[in-house]
Design a protein around this motif. Structure first.
Motif: not given
Ligand code: ATP
Length: 330
Positions: A244-260
């Motif tokens: 996913f990240q290779m094709l978009t440039g960003y990871a699929p699961f993103r949030a401001s902190n680890e918990y989220h």
């Protein structure tokens, strides 16, 4: 073939033989046998140097770790496991071109030294950052190499458990070199299982749910986040997130902190952008499955053979993957 090796010996026998083998490979190696050329990277208790081995006239990556820092961080088990896993993949199972080899290991009074195949072109993470994202062909090229390397690691009955773009290094020939076996699991190692179960219950008692995986939830499968018990499928979850990240440039699961991030992983909260290539989307959806037994790549789902047969890999001749030409990118 790794399975033949494992027919005759247990992993425990293999590891104890490998410990002797590492010593035999480079008897009495010491730090003065190397010219240290430059720093390749830093870890939380290690520095990795590009170094020239005088005796063989070859360059290696030398990972230097301070024993006191390892002790302070309670990471001795991880460090020794990393060495044992790399040594067994290299010596007992014959090594693989897409996985870092351990050349030798030695120590002095205060430090441990692992001499590893060097990856002079950095991390997949940096390459991806530099290029923004990969086109379909390049993503397929790297995804194929990752899956090929994983199938070898799994045949050796090892689960990597911390696959991410930072741990996929790029070799001199621009092929991948999977590294960082510090979180790896040796399948069937009862001592490791007992230790991890105890560690997990201690953490639970302290109200924490995660062990040594802090900081990498973006690629960690839900079952590992929850309990630390993982089968081979855990690595295929990571492949889904990395593709996913290779094709978009960003990871699929993103949030401001680890918990989220963890919450998003557990709830499978991610979206494909418009125009995402269909067969890649289908493969990712089959890897990012919460129930490990229903995840593509799990033994219940037909293992590696079913991964290879997915339409995303149409046209790939798997027997030739190790000998393909790699594009030079910088
Ligand atoms: P941490 O210990 O915090 O998890 P880490 O696992 O990344 O960090 P190391 O394995 O010591 O720590 O690696 C430190 C850095 O050195 C890595 O970020 C990587 O870029 C670089 N590095 C590691 N191994 C090699 C290698 N064989 N060739 C080139 N660079 C390497």
């Amino acid at each position: 073939d790794p399975s033949e090796v494992l027919n005759n010996k247990t992993h425990k026998d293999i590891v104890s033989e490998m410990r002797k083998e590492i010593i035999k490979t480079a008897p009495n190696r010491q730090v003065s046998d190397y010219h240290f050329l430059k720093v390749l990277g830093e870890g939380s208790f290690s520095t990795v140097y590009l170094a020239h081995e005088i005796q063989t006239n070859k360059n290696f990556a030398v990972k230097v770790m301070n024993k006191e820092s390892i002790r302070r961080e309670k990471k001795f088990i991880n460090v020794l496991r990393e060495r044992d896993v790399m040594a067994s993949l290299t010596y007992a199972f014959g090594g693989h071109p897409f996985i870092v080899d351990l050349h030798c290991a030695f120590q002095d009074r205060t430090r441990l030294f692992f001499v590893i195949k060097a990856a002079p072109n950095g991390e997949l993470y940096d390459l991806l950052k530099y290029m923004g994202k990969f086109d379909k062909d390049l993503a397929l090229f790297y995804c194929t190499e990752i899956v090929e390397a994983l199938s070898f690691i799994h045949k050796c009955r090892v689960i990597h458990r911390d696959l991410k773009p930072e741990n996929i290094l790029i070799g001199e020939d621009w092929h991948i070199l999977i590294s960082d076996f510090g979180s790896a699991k040796i399948v069937g190692d009862k001592e490791q299982e007992a230790l991890e179960t105890e560690e997990a219950s201690q953490l639970r008692a302290q109200g924490q749910s995660r062990g040594s995986f802090v900081g990498t939830a973006q690629y960690i499968s839900p079952e590992v986040l929850q309990s630390q018990c993982a089968g081979y499928e855990a690595d295929y979850w990571a492949v889904g997130a990395i593709l996913f990240q290779m094709l978009t440039g960003y990871a699929p699961f993103r949030a401001s902190n680890e918990y989220h991030i963890m919450r998003r992983v557990m709830n499978l909260e991610y979206d494909f952008p418009e125009g995402f290539p269909q067969s890649a989307k289908d493969l990712i959806q089959k890897f990012l499955v919460i129930d490990p037994s229903k995840r593509l790549g799990s033994l219940d789902m037909g293992g590696f053979d079913q991964v290879k047969n997915h339409p995303y890999f149409e046209g790939i001749v798997w027997d030739e993957v190790k000998s393909r030409y790699a594009p030079s990118l910088l």
